[in-house]
Motif scaffolding. Structure first.
Motif, PDB file in Angstrom:
ATOM      1  N   THR A   1       0.754  -1.482  -0.111  1.00 54.88           N
ATOM      2  CA  THR A   1       0.098  -0.155   0.008  1.00 54.88           C
ATOM      3  C   THR A   1       0.583   1.424   0.047  1.00 54.88           C
ATOM      4  OG1 THR A   1      -1.997  -1.643   0.935  1.00 54.88           O
ATOM      5  CG2 THR A   1      -1.841   1.066   1.156  1.00 54.88           C
ATOM      6  N   THR A   2       1.953   1.692   0.902  1.00 55.66           N
ATOM      7  CA  THR A   2       2.639   2.557   1.283  1.00 55.66           C
ATOM      8  C   THR A   2       3.510   2.559  -0.469  1.00 55.66           C
ATOM      9  OG1 THR A   2       2.848   1.914   3.576  1.00 55.66           O
ATOM     10  CG2 THR A   2       4.626   3.384   2.250  1.00 55.66           C
ATOM     11  N   TRP A   3       3.790   2.085  -0.611  1.00 55.89           N
ATOM     12  CA  TRP A   3       4.639   1.556  -2.319  1.00 55.89           C
ATOM     13  C   TRP A   3       4.170   2.246  -3.520  1.00 55.89           C
ATOM     14  CZ3 TRP A   3       5.529  -3.156  -5.059  1.00 55.89           C
ATOM     15  CH2 TRP A   3       5.759  -4.062  -6.325  1.00 55.89           C
ATOM     16  N   LEU A   4       2.740   1.820  -3.704  1.00 58.01           N
ATOM     17  CA  LEU A   4       1.369   1.751  -4.620  1.00 58.01           C
ATOM     18  C   LEU A   4       0.915   3.140  -4.365  1.00 58.01           C
ATOM     19  CD1 LEU A   4       0.409  -1.094  -5.426  1.00 58.01           C
ATOM     20  CD2 LEU A   4       2.621  -0.197  -6.665  1.00 58.01           C
ATOM     21  N   LEU A   5       1.040   3.835  -3.003  1.00 56.49           N
ATOM     22  CA  LEU A   5      -0.151   4.586  -2.629  1.00 56.49           C
ATOM     23  C   LEU A   5      -0.019   5.308  -2.146  1.00 56.49           C
ATOM     24  CD1 LEU A   5      -3.464   2.839  -2.284  1.00 56.49           C
ATOM     25  CD2 LEU A   5      -3.132   3.919  -4.368  1.00 56.49           C
ATOM     26  N   ARG A   6       2.202   5.461  -1.366  1.00 54.72           N
ATOM     27  CA  ARG A   6       1.811   6.745  -0.623  1.00 54.72           C
ATOM     28  C   ARG A   6       3.927   6.486  -0.136  1.00 54.72           C
ATOM     29  NH1 ARG A   6       4.261   9.827   2.719  1.00 54.72           N
ATOM     30  NH2 ARG A   6       3.423  11.380   4.224  1.00 54.72           N
TER      31      ARG A   6
ATOM     32  N   GLN B   1       7.287  14.346  -3.416  1.00 47.74           N
ATOM     33  CA  GLN B   1       6.770  14.938  -4.801  1.00 47.74           C
ATOM     34  C   GLN B   1       5.515  14.189  -5.839  1.00 47.74           C
ATOM     35  OE1 GLN B   1       8.602  13.056  -4.659  1.00 47.74           O
ATOM     36  NE2 GLN B   1      10.558  12.564  -6.643  1.00 47.74           N
ATOM     37  N   LEU B   2       5.575  12.691  -5.915  1.00 51.71           N
ATOM     38  CA  LEU B   2       4.339  12.118  -6.488  1.00 51.71           C
ATOM     39  C   LEU B   2       2.758  12.026  -6.132  1.00 51.71           C
ATOM     40  CD1 LEU B   2       7.096   8.639  -6.230  1.00 51.71           C
ATOM     41  CD2 LEU B   2       6.732  10.255  -8.191  1.00 51.71           C
ATOM     42  N   TRP B   3       2.675  12.668  -5.057  1.00 50.96           N
ATOM     43  CA  TRP B   3       1.496  12.658  -4.598  1.00 50.96           C
ATOM     44  C   TRP B   3       0.432  13.647  -5.915  1.00 50.96           C
ATOM     45  CZ3 TRP B   3      -1.709  17.522  -4.786  1.00 50.96           C
ATOM     46  CH2 TRP B   3      -0.794  18.752  -4.558  1.00 50.96           C
ATOM     47  N   PHE B   4       1.594  14.933  -6.091  1.00 48.24           N
ATOM     48  CA  PHE B   4       0.715  15.298  -7.175  1.00 48.24           C
ATOM     49  C   PHE B   4       0.586  14.640  -8.427  1.00 48.24           C
ATOM     50  CE2 PHE B   4       1.164  17.798 -11.776  1.00 48.24           C
ATOM     51  CZ  PHE B   4       0.293  19.189 -10.679  1.00 48.24           C
ATOM     52  N   LEU B   5       1.475  13.933  -8.481  1.00 48.45           N
ATOM     53  CA  LEU B   5       1.010  12.685 -10.499  1.00 48.45           C
ATOM     54  C   LEU B   5      -0.100  11.973  -9.561  1.00 48.45           C
ATOM     55  CD1 LEU B   5       5.170  11.596 -11.545  1.00 48.45           C
ATOM     56  CD2 LEU B   5       3.333  13.367 -11.994  1.00 48.45           C
ATOM     57  N   ARG B   6       0.103  11.674  -8.621  1.00 51.16           N
ATOM     58  CA  ARG B   6      -1.201  10.485  -8.012  1.00 51.16           C
ATOM     59  C   ARG B   6      -2.542  11.113  -8.101  1.00 51.16           C
ATOM     60  NH1 ARG B   6      -2.546   7.930  -2.138  1.00 51.16           N
ATOM     61  NH2 ARG B   6      -3.984   9.794  -2.478  1.00 51.16           N
ATOM     62  N   ASP B   7      -2.310  12.169  -8.296  1.00 49.69           N
ATOM     63  CA  ASP B   7      -4.034  13.778  -7.530  1.00 49.69           C
ATOM     64  C   ASP B   7      -3.907  13.719  -9.660  1.00 49.69           C
ATOM     65  OD1 ASP B   7      -3.884  13.836  -5.479  1.00 49.69           O
ATOM     66  OD2 ASP B   7      -4.600  16.205  -5.524  1.00 49.69           O
ATOM     67  N   LEU B   8      -3.369  13.687  -9.716  1.00 47.44           N
ATOM     68  CA  LEU B   8      -3.362  13.836 -11.487  1.00 47.44           C
ATOM     69  C   LEU B   8      -3.675  12.581 -12.821  1.00 47.44           C
ATOM     70  CD1 LEU B   8      -2.595  16.020 -14.167  1.00 47.44           C
ATOM     71  CD2 LEU B   8      -0.445  15.020 -14.287  1.00 47.44           C
ATOM     72  N   MET B   9      -3.489  11.520 -12.147  1.00 49.58           N
ATOM     73  CA  MET B   9      -4.325  10.133 -12.669  1.00 49.58           C
ATOM     74  C   MET B   9      -5.867  10.741 -12.430  1.00 49.58           C
ATOM     75  SD  MET B   9      -1.966   8.671 -14.574  1.00 49.58           S
ATOM     76  CE  MET B   9      -3.120   7.799 -15.343  1.00 49.58           C
TER      77      MET B   9
ATOM     78  N   ALA C   1      -4.599   6.017   1.461  1.00 54.36           N
ATOM     79  CA  ALA C   1      -2.824   5.946   2.490  1.00 54.36           C
ATOM     80  C   ALA C   1      -1.753   6.716   3.094  1.00 54.36           C
ATOM     81  CB  ALA C   1      -2.509   4.972   0.915  1.00 54.36           C
ATOM     82  N   GLY C   2      -2.948   7.890   3.873  1.00 60.62           N
ATOM     83  CA  GLY C   2      -1.821   8.584   3.969  1.00 60.62           C
ATOM     84  C   GLY C   2      -1.588   9.504   3.635  1.00 60.62           C
ATOM     85  N   TRP C   3      -2.710  10.393   2.355  1.00 63.90           N
ATOM     86  CA  TRP C   3      -2.282  11.105   1.939  1.00 63.90           C
ATOM     87  C   TRP C   3      -3.618  11.695   1.484  1.00 63.90           C
ATOM     88  CZ3 TRP C   3       1.964   9.957  -2.678  1.00 63.90           C
ATOM     89  CH2 TRP C   3       3.108  10.786  -2.169  1.00 63.90           C
ATOM     90  N   ARG C   4      -4.749  12.647   0.830  1.00 60.83           N
ATOM     91  CA  ARG C   4      -5.764  12.343   0.175  1.00 60.83           C
ATOM     92  C   ARG C   4      -5.873  12.523  -0.763  1.00 60.83           C
ATOM     93  NH1 ARG C   4      -5.044  18.000   2.749  1.00 60.83           N
ATOM     94  NH2 ARG C   4      -5.849  18.065   5.010  1.00 60.83           N
ATOM     95  N   SER C   5      -6.739  11.292  -1.003  1.00 53.64           N
ATOM     96  CA  SER C   5      -7.588  11.169  -2.459  1.00 53.64           C
ATOM     97  C   SER C   5      -6.991  12.055  -3.859  1.00 53.64           C
ATOM     98  CB  SER C   5      -8.470  10.020  -2.216  1.00 53.64           C
ATOM     99  OG  SER C   5      -9.585  11.549  -2.388  1.00 53.64           O
ATOM    100  N   LEU C   6      -7.854  12.856  -3.162  1.00 56.75           N
ATOM    101  CA  LEU C   6      -7.233  14.649  -4.108  1.00 56.75           C
ATOM    102  C   LEU C   6      -7.488  16.145  -3.256  1.00 56.75           C
ATOM    103  CD1 LEU C   6      -7.493  15.147  -7.415  1.00 56.75           C
ATOM    104  CD2 LEU C   6     -10.268  15.329  -7.047  1.00 56.75           C
ATOM    105  N   GLN C   7      -7.269  17.009  -3.721  1.00 55.63           N
ATOM    106  CA  GLN C   7      -6.177  17.890  -3.794  1.00 55.63           C
ATOM    107  C   GLN C   7      -7.945  18.933  -3.945  1.00 55.63           C
ATOM    108  OE1 GLN C   7      -4.534  19.146  -0.766  1.00 55.63           O
ATOM    109  NE2 GLN C   7      -3.664  17.717  -0.468  1.00 55.63           N
ATOM    110  N   MET C   8      -8.432  19.584  -3.260  1.00 54.99           N
ATOM    111  CA  MET C   8      -8.959  20.570  -3.400  1.00 54.99           C
ATOM    112  C   MET C   8      -8.809  21.457  -4.720  1.00 54.99           C
ATOM    113  SD  MET C   8     -12.071  19.654  -2.863  1.00 54.99           S
ATOM    114  CE  MET C   8     -13.113  21.157  -3.269  1.00 54.99           C
ATOM    115  N   GLU C   9      -6.670  22.391  -4.223  1.00 59.37           N
ATOM    116  CA  GLU C   9      -6.571  22.952  -4.898  1.00 59.37           C
ATOM    117  C   GLU C   9      -6.270  21.848  -6.938  1.00 59.37           C
ATOM    118  OE1 GLU C   9      -3.021  26.058  -3.423  1.00 59.37           O
ATOM    119  OE2 GLU C   9      -2.304  24.243  -4.128  1.00 59.37           O
TER     120      GLU C   9
END
Length: 377
Positions: free
Chosen positions: A133-138, A143-151, A192-200
């Motif tokens: 879960t950490t490997w794939l989602l967090r 900096q990868l949080w933004f790429l996750r949001d983008l997908m 997984a510790g990050w918001r699934s999507l940031q409002m920004e």
């Protein structure tokens, strides 16, 4: 008589987005290498170093993510016709250009984390499901949080397009999302510790969709008069200074310890700063900067963990950690951009694999290149 509607961005605007991507990447690196910030709400209790870092990296640099999200939305919807076939094509393309780089960098970060834990003799106290879960989602690479949001944004892009292409629905949708962003109301659940999507990212990606019908506004911002830019820069910086004076240790990244005036000042500085940075980038267009911007996605991918951990471990032996950002930020930027130039020249296949096919056009004539975190189709 109204001027004819432009059906595409001008070459100058496309090149400006490339330069904006480079400037935003520089700002993101500075944010991640920030080494000392005020720890009290009163500016009078902070050191000059803390205030300077808060002004640059906690204030001015915060326009980077909105600009990336706006560019990603603009270039996604720029060639989207709203059909399911277009959606499938774009989803497959972003899987190659966003998801695969995410997976590669996340894997390297996790392997390095395992290596460090073993080298230091520390137990790896996570279960196999937690590790995956950490490997794939967090992953440790922040900096990868933004790429996750983008997908996620790409996955829901048809819904965003539906709202933004209908006047009444667009006003309601953008009004609701903008209001939530302005007051920092994060409605999406944690994953997984990050918001699934940031409002920004949702707001500025959606504004990018709307901008497809208003290329003339983008062009006018880019061609702003010097006096207008100077006044806007002054306003932008003033908002950041006032925010620091009101709350020197302001932080809203997964933090609720702030008041509404703090948030309003911060968001106002972003609203002013985003078009200002674009107007500045318009004036900075040059062949070498546009070419160099082709390596910005590589820099974005590699500048954080594990590179940051190694850089701090080395620098802490020679300089005071509190001041390290002023040395490490330019060194890391120069090192990463030098690396991408050399690797793209001698081993372009490696760059292509890591960046999802984005081979920097560092040796070619720059004609209308696009943002490093977006694609033309």
């Amino acid at each position: 008589m109204n001027p004819p509607v432009k059906h595409d961005l001008s070459p100058e605007a496309k090149q400006t987005f490339s330069v904006v991507g480079l400037l935003a990447t520089v700002l993101v690196v500075g944010i991640h290498y920030k080494s000392d910030v005020p720890d009290q709400p009163f500016a009078s209790l902070a050191t000059a170093n803390q205030l300077a870092q808060e002004f640059v990296f906690g204030g001015l640099a915060r326009v980077a993510v909105p600009i990336f999200a706006f560019a990603a939305g603009l270039f996604y919807f720029r060639s989207d016709d709203g059909t399911f076939a277009s959606y499938k094509t774009k989803l497959a393309g972003r899987t190659r250009t966003v998801l695969i780089p995410y997976f590669i960098v996340a894997s390297v970060a996790m392997l390095f984390w395992l290596f460090v834990r073993r080298a230091e003799g520390k137990p790896i106290d996570v279960t196999a499901p937690q590790f995956v879960t950490t490997w794939l989602l967090r992953p440790p690479a922040e900096q990868l949080w933004f790429l996750r949001d983008l997908m996620i944004l790409v996955a829901i892009a048809p819904a965003i397009g539906w709202f933004c292409r209908r006047p009444v629905a667009c006003r309601i949708f953008i009004g609701a999302v903008a209001t939530a962003w302005v007051v920092d109301w994060q409605v999406f659940p944690m994953l997984a510790g990050w918001r699934s999507l940031q409002m920004e990212t949702l707001l500025f990606f959606s504004l990018g969709c709307i901008a497809v019908s208003h290329y003339d506004v983008i062009e006018r911002i880019g061609r702003s008069q010097t006096s207008t830019i100077v006044a806007a820069v002054t306003l932008w910086m003033s908002l950041v200074v006032v925010k620091i004076l009101v709350r020197a240790n302001f932080d809203m990244w997964y933090c609720d310890d702030h008041s509404l005036p703090d948030v309003l000042l911060h968001q106002a500085s972003i609203v002013v700063g985003v078009p200002v940075l674009f107007a500045i980038a318009w004036r900075m267009r040059s062949p070498w900067l546009v070419r160099l911007s082709g390596g910005s996605f590589f820099v974005y991918l590699v500048h954080e963990f594990p590179l940051r951990a190694v850089a701090h471990r080395i620098s802490d032996r020679f300089i005071d950690h509190d001041y390290s950002c002023w040395i490490l930020t330019p060194l890391v930027l120069v090192g990463c951009y030098t690396a991408v130039v050399l690797i793209s020249r001698f081993c372009p296949s490696a760059i292509s694999m890591l960046t999802g096919g984005r081979i920097p056009g560092l040796q070619s004539k720059p004609v209308g290149k696009l943002s490093p975190l977006s694609e033309p189709n």
